[in-house]
Design a protein around this motif. Structure first.
Motif, PDB file in Angstrom:
ATOM      1  N   GLY A 480       0.791  -1.222   0.000  1.00  0.00           N
ATOM      2  CA  GLY A 480       0.000   0.000   0.000  1.00  0.00           C
ATOM      3  C   GLY A 480       0.821   1.269   0.000  1.00  0.00           C
ATOM      4  O   GLY A 480       2.042   1.265   0.191  1.00  0.00           O
ATOM      5  N   ILE A 481       0.092   2.351  -0.193  1.00  0.00           N
ATOM      6  CA  ILE A 481       0.673   3.690  -0.257  1.00  0.00           C
ATOM      7  C   ILE A 481       0.414   4.403   1.062  1.00  0.00           C
ATOM      8  O   ILE A 481      -0.712   4.399   1.583  1.00  0.00           O
ATOM      9  N   THR A 482       1.466   5.032   1.606  1.00  0.00           N
ATOM     10  CA  THR A 482       1.356   5.816   2.822  1.00  0.00           C
ATOM     11  C   THR A 482       2.253   7.045   2.691  1.00  0.00           C
ATOM     12  O   THR A 482       2.815   7.306   1.615  1.00  0.00           O
ATOM     13  N   LYS A 483       2.382   7.773   3.783  1.00  0.00           N
ATOM     14  CA  LYS A 483       3.168   9.005   3.774  1.00  0.00           C
ATOM     15  C   LYS A 483       4.208   8.940   4.876  1.00  0.00           C
ATOM     16  O   LYS A 483       3.956   8.389   5.949  1.00  0.00           O
ATOM     17  N   LYS A 484       5.389   9.476   4.608  1.00  0.00           N
ATOM     18  CA  LYS A 484       6.425   9.620   5.625  1.00  0.00           C
ATOM     19  C   LYS A 484       7.068  10.978   5.443  1.00  0.00           C
ATOM     20  O   LYS A 484       7.561  11.292   4.356  1.00  0.00           O
ATOM     21  N   ASP A 485       7.024  11.760   6.506  1.00  0.00           N
ATOM     22  CA  ASP A 485       7.431  13.166   6.422  1.00  0.00           C
ATOM     23  C   ASP A 485       6.572  13.840   5.349  1.00  0.00           C
ATOM     24  O   ASP A 485       5.356  13.809   5.440  1.00  0.00           O
ATOM     25  N   LYS A 497       2.675 -14.747  12.059  1.00  0.00           N
ATOM     26  CA  LYS A 497       2.443 -14.976  13.494  1.00  0.00           C
ATOM     27  C   LYS A 497       2.335 -13.668  14.252  1.00  0.00           C
ATOM     28  O   LYS A 497       2.748 -13.560  15.407  1.00  0.00           O
ATOM     29  N   GLY A 498       1.785 -12.653  13.598  1.00  0.00           N
ATOM     30  CA  GLY A 498       1.581 -11.368  14.239  1.00  0.00           C
ATOM     31  C   GLY A 498       2.782 -10.452  14.237  1.00  0.00           C
ATOM     32  O   GLY A 498       2.682  -9.291  14.669  1.00  0.00           O
ATOM     33  N   GLU A 499       3.943 -10.920  13.744  1.00  0.00           N
ATOM     34  CA  GLU A 499       5.151 -10.104  13.684  1.00  0.00           C
ATOM     35  C   GLU A 499       5.325  -9.560  12.271  1.00  0.00           C
ATOM     36  O   GLU A 499       5.335 -10.323  11.306  1.00  0.00           O
ATOM     37  N   SER A 500       5.464  -8.244  12.151  1.00  0.00           N
ATOM     38  CA  SER A 500       5.488  -7.588  10.842  1.00  0.00           C
ATOM     39  C   SER A 500       6.890  -7.148  10.457  1.00  0.00           C
ATOM     40  O   SER A 500       7.674  -6.696  11.295  1.00  0.00           O
ATOM     41  N   THR A 501       7.194  -7.270   9.156  1.00  0.00           N
ATOM     42  CA  THR A 501       8.479  -6.869   8.596  1.00  0.00           C
ATOM     43  C   THR A 501       8.232  -6.108   7.305  1.00  0.00           C
ATOM     44  O   THR A 501       7.462  -6.557   6.454  1.00  0.00           O
ATOM     45  N   ILE A 502       8.890  -4.965   7.150  1.00  0.00           N
ATOM     46  CA  ILE A 502       8.853  -4.240   5.886  1.00  0.00           C
ATOM     47  C   ILE A 502       9.862  -4.892   4.945  1.00  0.00           C
ATOM     48  O   ILE A 502      11.067  -4.865   5.191  1.00  0.00           O
ATOM     49  N   LEU A 503       9.357  -5.487   3.862  1.00  0.00           N
ATOM     50  CA  LEU A 503      10.240  -6.162   2.909  1.00  0.00           C
ATOM     51  C   LEU A 503      10.871  -5.188   1.924  1.00  0.00           C
ATOM     52  O   LEU A 503      12.002  -5.400   1.466  1.00  0.00           O
ATOM     53  N   ASP A 570       0.511   1.104  10.886  1.00  0.00           N
ATOM     54  CA  ASP A 570       1.743   1.022  11.668  1.00  0.00           C
ATOM     55  C   ASP A 570       2.908   0.508  10.826  1.00  0.00           C
ATOM     56  O   ASP A 570       3.961   0.163  11.360  1.00  0.00           O
ATOM     57  N   ALA A 571       2.729   0.461   9.511  1.00  0.00           N
ATOM     58  CA  ALA A 571       3.792   0.051   8.594  1.00  0.00           C
ATOM     59  C   ALA A 571       4.532   1.304   8.129  1.00  0.00           C
ATOM     60  O   ALA A 571       3.960   2.143   7.426  1.00  0.00           O
ATOM     61  N   VAL A 572       5.779   1.433   8.507  1.00  0.00           N
ATOM     62  CA  VAL A 572       6.558   2.636   8.235  1.00  0.00           C
ATOM     63  C   VAL A 572       7.596   2.343   7.159  1.00  0.00           C
ATOM     64  O   VAL A 572       8.394   1.406   7.298  1.00  0.00           O
TER      65      VAL A 572
END
Length: 574
Positions: A480-485, A497-503, A570-572
């Motif tokens: 997805g698309i999000t914003k940072k700064d 298993k509920g643990e998230s990683t930005i690939l 919460d995906a940064v």
């Protein structure tokens, strides 16, 4: 009942109209995504290798997560229902005249008074529905277990499945997988799976089948009428596990009890018993199981496995029976991303016992059609089959029935207009055990592509919209698309298993609508994007579809492809 149904329908119509207006007004808001197109395309090798002749159709008859089929016939009309767990609306219902060509006519549990799954896991909610017709009062019944909303075992009913169903009647018994039986003398019974009596459990997975007399006037089991009619399964000395989903049929003045046995995994099977009385005692067939794939070579071609959970019905020519059942088609790594699907086989019941034809040898990808039937799948509203392309531009007033929510009805967050589909984001993200603002389509092939066009300008890093591949709240991909700064990013996140990683993540130009795509070749998934409508780039390389598999993530559902938005991201991006 009809007044009640109409009242709920009117409330929903008003809500939907107001929301549709809101959706059109918010199209210009930059923090609300609008999806203008969705294209799903199946590309399984088996359908290329096995071309249909004029008198053939493909098996499974319903691809993707349509598990636990139950079927009923009235006159020339067949109706079939399926488990829906925490999906909303609940219990998809299909109609056919010939067992080959099916139209989805809606959902049985299509409003909040019938379905309360807002706070439960994806694989809880509605399990194993059974649909029956009582000719004595000309009424259809759908009975099921709803593990949510303080429901338990429930029954709903209608005179006409095309016109909606009553609110639930809560039934006073424990256990799961209930089914009704209406005898020729007008008496009614409920059979279901239950635990053994307290202190009598012999081993893990030891279950029993119980029967109750059923009071049709009050839609309730008769207190004190319960009786165990099967203890453990076909042969208790062999410690059979998970005897469940019973159905009773009457033929030649004998009563047949058919049940699944062995659990819904690789030891799944179907067994049958006989009695002179609906309340037993029942004797098992000497040839059990009558349906299973558990004895076969694990590396067979075009593998179909886990077959069981069946229901029988007379075919369109009255001279033959058919059985619908669930099974799975694992990919090359034995993963089950399409979930439990609906298959069908002819049943030979010319002798004492029903026998699934070729039900104990490797299932074939195609079958001969019943005599006189024409294959119209994918035409004129009939559900598609094989490799097909489904295109949606979301400009119709109503969504196609194949679109569903998870813990939330689509009307609560999605609206259509001339611009496309607007999704109003919830303040929960895809990992929450809460209503999710994502409109889902089932993954129906091992190899497929799904592409959507999205116009979106996120307000902040808490905002995200795009595609998700979803097995559960703890196993999924977000693309997805999000914003940072002050910059806009496209990211790929894997949650296991509920643990998230930005690939992976990348800056992205959102001045024009962006196309987002997921494509799978068996276990290999790739997430691609285009900013010019023509040229696609990959993000994150080739990733494994393992977390989208039922036998990796657990539970009972297949993978879903979602058009998703949230204001609780919460995906940064990295």
């Amino acid at each position: 009942m009809n007044k009640q149904k109409n009242g709920h329908a009117m409330m929903f119509s008003v809500f939907l109209a107001l929301f549709a207006l809101t959706g059109m007004q918010t199209y210009g808001q930059k923090n609300v995504p609008v999806f203008s197109e969705f294209v799903y395309q199946g590309n399984d090798d088996v359908y290329k290798e096995y071309q249909l002749e004029d008198d053939e159709f493909y098996n499974p008859v319903l691809q993707g997560c349509y598990p636990d089929p139950a079927i009923v016939r009235k006159g020339d009309d067949y109706f079939m229902v399926h488990s829906s767990f925490a999906m909303a609306p609940g219990v998809p219902i299909f109609h056919s005249k010939d067992l080959v060509n099916w139209r989805q006519i809606g959902h049985v549990l299509d409003r909040p008074s019938q379905l309360k799954v807002h706070d439960t896991g994806i694989s809880a909610g509605v399990y194993a529905p059974a649909i029956k017709y009582n000719p004595h009062n000309e009424t259809f019944y759908m009975i099921t277990t709803q593990f949510a909303g303080d429901f338990g075992n429930i029954v709903v009913k209608t005179k006409d499945p095309f016109k909606g169903w009553s609110d639930p009647y809560k039934l006073k018994f424990n256990g799961i997988d209930p089914s009704l039986f209406f005898d020729d003398d007008g008496k009614a019974y409920v059979v279901h799976n239950d635990a053994p009596d307290p202190g009598k459990e012999l081993y893990q997975g030891h279950r029993v089948i119980k029967i109750w007399n059923y009071d049709l006037e009050n839609d309730q089991v008769v207190e004190g009428s319960d009786k165990i009619i099967v203890n453990g399964g076909v042969d208790l000395s062999e410690k059979p596990i998970w005897i469940e989903m019973p159905h009773i049929y009457k033929k030649n003045d004998k009563y047949y009890l058919m049940c699944a046995e062995g659990g819904t995994g690789d030891w799944h099977s179907e067994a049958v018993f006989i009695s002179d009385n609906p309340r037993g005692p029942y004797e098992p067939a000497p040839s059990n199981p009558i349906l299973s794939q558990r004895y076969l070579h694990p590396r067979r071609n075009n593998k179909v496995d886990w077959a069981g959970h069946a229901d029988l019905v007379k075919g369109p020519n009255d001279d033959k029976y058919y059985g619908v059942f669930l099974a799975i088609r694992p990919n090359e790594k034995n993963r089950v991303n399409t979930g439990r699907e609906t298959f069908i086989l002819p049943v030979d019941w010319s002798g004492k016992w029903p026998v699934f034809e070729n039900g104990l040898i490797p299932l074939e990808p195609k079958l001969k059609m019943p005599e006189g039937v024409e294959n119209k799948t994918g035409q004129n509203g009939y559900f598609p089959n094989g490799n097909f392309t489904y295109k949606e531009n979301f400009t119709s007033d109503k969504l196609d029935h194949r679109w569903i929510g998870v813990r939330a009805f689509p009307e609560e967050f999605a609206s259509t207009s001339k611009k496309g589909l607007t999704i109003m984001p919830f303040e929960e993200n895809i990992k929450a055990m809460a209503p999710v603002s994502s409109l889902f389509h089932r993954q129906m092939h091992k190899s497929f592509s799904a592409t959507t066009t999205m116009k979106y300008k996120p307000k902040s890093e808490e905002y995200l919209a795009g595609l998700v591949c979803y097995q559960s709240e703890t196993f999924n991909y977000v693309f997805g698309i999000t914003k940072k700064d002050k910059e806009y990013y496209l990211l790929l996140e894997r949650t296991e298993k509920g643990e998230s990683t930005i690939l992976a993540s990348t800056l992205i130009d959102i001045k024009k609508p962006v196309q987002l795509q997921v494509e799978a070749d068996g276990d290999d998934y790739r997430f691609n994007y285009s900013v010019d409508g023509e040229n696609f780039q990959n993000l994150g390389g080739t990733v494994s579809g393992d977390i989208l598999s039922t036998n990796v993530a657990g539970g009972f559902t297949g993978a879903l492809i979602g058009l998703y938005a949230t204001t609780a991201n919460d995906a940064v991006p990295e």
